[in-house]
Design an enzyme around this catalytic site. Structure first.
Site, mmCIF file in Angstrom:
data_model
loop_
_atom_site.group_PDB
_atom_site.id
_atom_site.type_symbol
_atom_site.label_atom_id
_atom_site.label_comp_id
_atom_site.label_asym_id
_atom_site.label_seq_id
_atom_site.Cartn_x
_atom_site.Cartn_y
_atom_site.Cartn_z
ATOM 1 C CG ASN A 147 2.880 -5.644 -13.784
ATOM 2 O OD1 ASN A 147 3.670 -5.110 -14.535
ATOM 3 N ND2 ASN A 147 2.014 -4.958 -13.073
ATOM 4 C CG ASP A 148 0.394 -11.738 -13.067
ATOM 5 O OD1 ASP A 148 1.106 -11.758 -12.049
ATOM 6 O OD2 ASP A 148 -0.839 -11.610 -13.015
ATOM 7 C CG HIS A 150 -2.248 -0.604 0.947
ATOM 8 N ND1 HIS A 150 -3.095 -1.057 1.922
ATOM 9 C CD2 HIS A 150 -2.903 -0.820 -0.221
ATOM 10 C CE1 HIS A 150 -4.196 -1.521 1.374
ATOM 11 N NE2 HIS A 150 -4.098 -1.392 0.083
ATOM 12 N NE ARG A 180 -7.778 -7.770 -14.503
ATOM 13 C CZ ARG A 180 -6.730 -7.382 -13.782
ATOM 14 N NH1 ARG A 180 -5.511 -7.523 -14.284
ATOM 15 N NH2 ARG A 180 -6.880 -6.835 -12.594
ATOM 16 N NE ARG A 220 -4.928 -3.157 -12.177
ATOM 17 C CZ ARG A 220 -4.350 -1.995 -12.482
ATOM 18 N NH1 ARG A 220 -5.028 -0.857 -12.284
ATOM 19 N NH2 ARG A 220 -3.131 -1.950 -12.989
ATOM 20 C CD GLU A 226 -2.893 -11.788 -16.604
ATOM 21 O OE1 GLU A 226 -2.704 -11.121 -15.568
ATOM 22 O OE2 GLU A 226 -3.937 -12.428 -16.828
ATOM 23 N NE ARG A 245 3.235 -7.770 -9.669
ATOM 24 C CZ ARG A 245 2.226 -8.543 -10.017
ATOM 25 N NH1 ARG A 245 2.480 -9.640 -10.710
ATOM 26 N NH2 ARG A 245 0.984 -8.248 -9.689
ATOM 27 C CB CYS A 259 -2.576 -3.394 -19.729
ATOM 28 S SG CYS A 259 -2.769 -5.150 -19.366
#
Length: 962
Positions: A848-849, A579, A722, A686, A825, A859, A896
Site C-alpha cells: 500500500n505505502d 471507516h 510490526r 498492527r 514501504e 492512495r 502484507c
C-alpha cells in the site's frame, strides 16, 4: 512554536547592502547547524517574491517552501545592524529575525512580533541596544489581552437582581478557567457599580488565572429608571490586560448603545464590544489561503482597503478581538487569521456597501495566491447545482467504469440510489427551554439507536466504530456548545449542527486525510440527531436484493445494512481507508468508492455489475455481458465453498511449491478467528491498536498481556508483529508531533520511534517476554518488523536496542525463535535491499505505502487513487529487487499489503519469488485456493509478462488475456 533566546542573537553586524546582510544571515543559520548552505538561495528567492520587511526597522527573512529541503532543524537567528541597512523596498532595517522553518513556524514568529510594530521608539532602541538581553526583551515582550468570547458570556440568565447577575458572570469566568473560587467570593461581597444605560460593573484581581471580561444579561428586564439592570460586566483584572476592552466598553457607552445589549445575541454583543457601531454595515469572508493571512496576502488585502472611499475595519468572527483598520498591515497580520476562519469587515457611510463587496471579493480571489474552496457541511449546500453549472454526464450503459476498489467480491443486482436528504429547519427560535428539551430528547434517542446498532452489529470493527460514535454523541463540549447556541436564540437544529460543524472543521484542520475521515464520523453522528429533530426518515430500501448507491456512506449507514439484501455498495465520494470502506470489508460486502457524482445520476432499478476486487462498475450491462458476469459470480461462489472446506490445507501451488498464507490483524482479539479461517500465522499485527486504546503509553505488563493473547490463540504458529507505526497521519494524543505539510513524508514509523527509544525498547521487551516458553511449553515463533525504514542506519539503530535486550534477558525468559526484519514501504529500502539483506532476518513488503510512494499518488486521493495500483511494473520491479537480494542471503520475503489478496497479483507475486502472503482473515481461504490454480512455472511466466509492460493497466490487460 519558535522561541527566541539570547544565544540566538548576534550583535553589531555590518553589511554593505541588503544582499550582503542576507548572506550573513544565511551563514549564521549554517554555523548554527540549522540549514545547509543551499538555504541562502531560498532567502534571496523569497525577497524576490516580496519584501520581508515587517515594520519598525525589523525584517524577517525566511526561505521559500521549496528551500525547506535545506532546513536541518527549526530555529531562528537575530542579527543586529546598528548602522542600519537600506532594504530593497526603501525601508531602513536595523534587525533581521532570520528563520529556518521546516513548516510554517515563521507565521508564529511574525504574529509574536506584531506587538513590537506599533510601539514608538522601538527601532531606535533596537539599533542602540548593547546586549543580547536587551534585544531579546524588546522583541519578546508580548502584550497580554483580556479574554472575552462566547464562553465568557452568560446571556438571558434567569436572575432577579444585579447581584445574581454578577455572580452568574463570575461563575462563567470560573467555568472558563479564568478565575478561582476566591474571585467568585470577592465578587459576591461587592455591590456592582452603575455604568449607566442599565449596565453595571464588578471587578476583582483576587485569584485571577487569566484576565477576562464577562457579561451577564437577564432573561427578563429588571427594575426601572436608575435601578434598571440590562446587564452586569464582571472583570477579572490582571495588570493592564483589560485596558483595550474597557476603552471599547467606554466607547460603546458614549455611543449610547449600552441599553440594548440585553436584547442582542452573543454574536452581536461581541461585535459591539469589538468597536463596531450599531449603524455599521458588515460582511463576512472566509480565509481561503493555505497558510492564513501571512505577510503576502495581508499586503494585498490592505491595498484593497486603502483604495476604498470609506474606512474599513476587520476582526475575527470567532472571539471578541478589537475591530482594527483593514488598511494597517501590522494590525491585519496581528489578527493571526488562519485558513477556514471567518473575518468580519465593517464600514459606515456612503460607499460602505461597495467597500465591503470589494473586500470580500478580494478574499474570495485568494489575495494573490492560488486557493482551494473551503468545504462546507453538506447539509448547507444547495441540493440543486449552482446557476449555469452543468449537471454531471450520465454514465453510459454497458460500459465498464473504473473507480476505487474498497471491498472485494462481485455483485449483480438492480440499484437503489439513496440521495442525501436536505434538512430544512428555521435558524432562530424564541422558546429556548423548549429547544433544549427537543435537543436533549433527540440526543437521547440517537444514543439509543446507536446502542441498538452496537448490539446487533456484525463484526468487531462495526461495533468498535459505532461505540466510538456513542462516545462522540456523549461529548459534553458538543452539548454545551449547542446549549449556548440555543441561549443565543438559535433553534435546536441550527445550534446542534453549528456545534457539529465547528468541531468537525477543527478536526479537519489538524492536517491529514485520516483525521478528515474521522470528521466525517462526527458529521455522521450529527446527522443522526438532526434527522430526529427534523423528523426525516430515510427512503425505504426495496425488499429484493440491490446495490446501494450513495454520495458517501457513513459508518452507521453500513451498520444498518441488511446484509441479506444488500449485494454491494457504490459511493460517489470516499476512499479505501474511510471507516465506511473498513466496515464494508468487515461485513464482507463488495464495495466500490470514489466513483464521482456521475453515479448519482443513475436511476433506481437499473441493473449493475459491481466488481469490488477491481474497482469497476458496469451499469445497464448487455445480456451477453450480464451472462458472463453471472457465470463468473456462480463460479466465484463455488470456489468460496470449496476454499472454505479446504482452508486448513497448507498454502501450495498446484505443483506443490510452498507459499505460506497468513493473516493481517489490527487487534489481538481477532487472532482465534484468523486461525479458524485457515491462517498459517499472523503476517502483520498492527500493534498501534494497543497504544491508541490508552490515554498514555501502555506499560510493559499491559503490552505483554495483549501480545500473549495473540500467541496463545496461534498455538505455535508464527507471529509477525510490526512495531509502533504512528505519527504524522496517525497521531497519538500523548505523543504530539509538529504539524507537517506532508505527514506521509514526515515523522512516522521507525523515524518517530527512534526519537523516544525508551518506548521502542519497552515494546521490544514486551514482545520478547510474551513469546517465552514455560510450563513444559516451548517458546513461540516471533518475528518483529520495523516500519518505514529507509536505509541500513535506521535498522541498525533499532537493532542495537534489540541486541542489548537479547543479552539482558535470560534465554529461558524470552523468545528464542525470534527474527528482526523490516517492512519494504519506502522505495529507497527496496533499492538498497542488497545492503539490508546481509543484516536483516526477513523482509515484508507493504505494497500500500510502497505503491503510493513509488507512484507519488496518495492512495486516498479522490481523483487519483484508482491509479494507485500495486501491479504497476515500477512497483513489481522493486519487489523483484527485494526478493532477489533476500534470497541471495537466504532470507525470506512476505507481502502484507492489499496486493497479496488481489487474484490477478497472487501468481505474479509467487512468480517473483515471494515466500509468504499475508491478507485479511476473511480472504485466507480464497488466497489458498488461488494458489492451487497454477504451478510455479506458470507463475514465473506471468511475472515476466507483467514486468514487460509499461503501465498497470497494461499489466492487468495482459494477465486477463492470458
Amino acid at each position: 512554536m519558535l522561541t527566541l533566546g539570547q544565544d540566538d542573537i548576534l550583535l553589531d553586524r555590518k553589511a554593505a547592502d541588503w544582499r550582503a546582510a542576507l548572506d550573513q544571515a544565511s551563514e549564521a543559520l549554517v554555523e548554527a547547524g540549522l540549514v545547509a548552505p543551499g538555504y541562502r538561495d531560498g532567502l534571496h528567492a523569497r525577497e524576490a517574491q516580496s519584501s520581508t520587511f515587517l515594520g519598525n526597522a525589523i525584517a524577517i527573512p525566511h526561505g521559500t517552501p521549496e528551500s525547506r529541503t535545506h532546513v536541518q532543524r527549526t530555529g531562528v537567528r537575530v542579527l543586529q545592524f546598528p548602522a542600519g541597512i537600506d532594504w530593497h523596498d526603501g525601508n531602513r532595517v536595523y534587525v533581521l529575525v532570520t528563520i529556518a522553518a521546516q513548516n510554517d513556524e515563521h507565521l508564529d514568529i511574525l504574529r509574536q512580533l506584531t506587538h513590537v510594530l506599533d510601539r514608538e521608539g522601538v527601532a531606535e532602541r533596537l539599533a542602540a541596544a548593547g546586549s543580547r538581553a536587551e534585544v531579546a526583551g524588546l522583541l519578546s515582550k508580548a502584550v497580554v489581552e483580556a479574554r472575552l468570547d462566547d464562553e465568557t458570556l452568560c446571556l438571558n440568565f434567569p436572575a432577579r437582581d444585579r447581584l445574581e447577575l454578577a455572580l452568574a458572570a463570575a461563575a462563567r469566568l470560573r467555568q472558563a478557567g479564568c478565575v478561582g473560587n476566591d474571585f467568585v467570593a470577592d465578587i459576591a461581597s461587592q455591590s456592582p457599580l452603575s455604568l449607566g444605560q442599565g449596565l453595571w460593573f464588578a471587578t476583582s484581581a483576587n485569584d485571577v488565572k487569566a484576565p477576562a471580561l464577562s457579561l451577564a444579561t437577564p432573561e427578563a428586564a429588571i427594575g426601572q429608571g436608575d435601578s434598571a439592570v440590562s446587564g452586569v460586566f464582571c472583570l477579572a483584572a490582571q495588570g493592564n490586560a483589560h485596558r483595550s476592552l474597557l476603552e471599547r466598553l467606554t466607547a460603546l457607552l458614549e455611543r449610547g448603545e449600552g441599553k440594548d445589549l440585553h436584547q442582542l445575541s452573543a454574536e452581536s454583543v461581541l461585535a459591539r464590544l469589538s468597536g463596531e457601531s450599531a449603524s455599521a454595515q458588515t460582511a463576512r469572508a472566509r480565509v481561503l489561503n493555505a497558510h492564513g493571512l501571512h505577510a503576502r496576502p495581508a499586503k494585498q488585502l490592505i491595498q484593497v482597503a486603502r483604495r476604498q472611499s470609506v474606512s474599513v475595519r476587520v476582526r475575527l468572527a470567532d472571539g471578541s478581538g478589537e475591530a482594527v483598520s483593514a488598511a494597517s498591515l501590522t494590525k491585519v497580520i496581528g489578527l493571526g487569521a488562519r485558513r477556514g476562519q471567518q473575518l468580519v469587515f465593517s464600514a459606515e457611510g456612503e460607499g460602505a456597501s461597495q467597500a465591503l463587496d470589494a473586500m470580500c471579493e478580494a478574499m474570495q480571489g485568494g489575495l494573490g495566491e492560488v486557493v482551494q474552496p473551503f468545504e462546507e457541511g453538506r447539509e448547507h449546500v444547495a441540493s440543486t447545482p449552482p446557476e449555469g453549472a452543468k449537471p454531471p454526464e450520465p454514465l453510459p450503459a454497458d460500459t465498464p467504469y473504473q473507480a476505487v476498489a474498497a471491498s472485494p467480491g462481485m455483485a449483480i443486482a438492480p440499484l437503489f440510489v439513496m440521495r442525501t436528504p436536505r434538512f430544512d429547519y428555521p435558524e432562530r427560535a424564541s422558546d429556548a427551554a423548549e429547544q433544549k428539551r427537543r435537543l436533549e430528547a433527540s440526543i437521547k434517542e440517537g444514543a439509543e439507536q446507536l446502542e441498538a446498532l452496537v448490539h446487533s452489529a456484525q463484526g468487531g470493527e462495526v461495533a468498535e466504530i459505532l461505540s466510538m460514535h456513542e462516545e462522540m454523541l456523549d461529548d459534553p463540549e458538543l452539548h454545551q456548545a449547542a446549549h449556548e447556541g440555543i441561549q443565543e436564540g438559535y433553534s435546536a437544529e441550527a445550534a446542534w449542527w453549528t456545534a457539529i460543524e465547528t468541531a468537525a472543521r477543527a478536526q479537519e484542520m489538524l492536517a491529514d486525510r485520516l483525521l478528515a475521515e474521522r470528521a466525517a464520523d462526527l458529521r455522521d453522528v450529527g446527522r443522526r440527531v438532526l434527522g430526529i429533530l427534523c423528523d426525516i426518515s430515510l427512503p425505504t430500501p426495496p425488499d429484493h436484493p440491490y446495490i446501494l448507491v450513495m454520495d458517501d456512506v457513513g459508518p452507521s449507514d453500513v451498520a444498518r445494512l441488511d446484509t441479506s439484501r444488500v449485494r454491494g455498495l457504490l459511493t460517489a465520494r470516499g476512499g479505501a481507508t474511510a471507516h465506511s470502506a473498513i466496515l464494508a470489508r468487515a461485513l464482507g460486502i463488495p464495495a466500490v468508492v470514489g466513483a464521482g457524482e456521475r453515479v448519482l445520476t443513475l436511476e433506481d432499478g437499473v441493473e449493475m455489475i459491481l466488481d469490488g476486487e477491481r474497482g469497476r462498475i458496469t451499469p445497464a450491462p448487455s445480456t451477453e455481458r450480464r451472462q458472463r458476469a453471472e457465470l463468473s459470480l456462480k463460479e466465484h461462489q463455488r470456489l468460496e465453498r470449496e476454499a472454505w472446506a479446504a482452508r486448513f490445507e497448507e498454502g501450495r501451488t498446484r505443483d506443490g511449491h510452498r507459499v505460506e498464507v497468513a493473516a493481517n490483524l489490527g487487534n489481538t482479539a481477532h487472532t482465534a478467528d484468523a486461525v479458524e479461517r485457515g491462517a498459517e500465522g499472523v503476517g502483520l499485527l498492527r500493534t498501534e491498536f494497543i497504544f491508541m486504546a490508552h490515554s498514555q503509553a501502555p506499560d510493559l505488563e499491559t503490552q505483554i498481556g495483549e501480545y500473549k493473547e495473540a500467541m496463545d490463540a496461534l498455538n505455535g504458529l508464527p507471529l509477525v508483529a510490526r512495531t509502533l507505526d504512528v505519527g504524522g497521519d496517525k497521531p497519538l494524543p500523548y505523543w504530539p508531533v509538529p504539524q507537517e505539510d506532508n505527514p506521509f513524508l514526515g515523522l512516522r514509523g521507525i523515524r518517530l520511534a527512534l526519537t523516544q527509544p525508551e518506548v521502542l525498547e519497552t515494546q521490544l521487551r514486551a514482545l520478547l517476554l510474551a513469546a517465552a516458553g514455560g510450563d513444559n511449553r516451548p517458546g513461540r515463533p516471533l518475528r518483529i518488523m520495523l516500519p518505514m525504514v529507509k536505509d541500513i542506519a535506521e535498522f541498525r539503530a533499532a537493532k542495537a536496542i534489540f541486541d542489548r535486550l537479547l543479552e539482558e534477558i535470560p534465554a529461558e525468559q524470552r523468545a528464542t525463535d525470534v527474527q528482526l526484519g523490516v517492512m519494504i514501504e519506502v522505495p529507497s529500502c527496496a533499492l538498497l535491499a542488497p545492503t539490508l539483506a546481509a543484516e536483516v532476518d526477513f523482509f515484508s513488503v507493504g505494497t500500500n505505502d510502497l505503491t503510493q510512494y513509488t507512484l507519488a499518488i496518495d492512495r486516498g486521493h479522490p481523483a487519483l487513487s484508482a491509479q494507485s495500483d500495486g501491479l504497476h511494473p515500477a512497483v513489481l520491479r522493486l519487489i523483484q529487487m527485494t526478493v532477489d537480494a533476500a534470497h541471495a542471503h537466504g532470507k525470506w520475503v512476505g507481502v502484507c499489503g492489499e496486493l497479496a489478496s488481489d487474484a490477478q497479483a497472487v501468481p505474479v507475486l509467487v512468480g517473483l519469488g515471494v515466500d509468504e502472503l499475508s491478507v485479511s482473515a476473511r480472504q485466507v481461504p480464497m488466497v489458498k485456493a488461488r494458489l492451487r490454480d497454477f504451478d510455479l512455472a506458470d507463475a514465473k511466466a506471468q511475472a515476466e509478462l507483467a514486468l514487460a509492460q509499461a503501465t498497470s493497466d497494461d499489466v492487468r490487460n495482459a494477465l486477463e488475456v492470458r
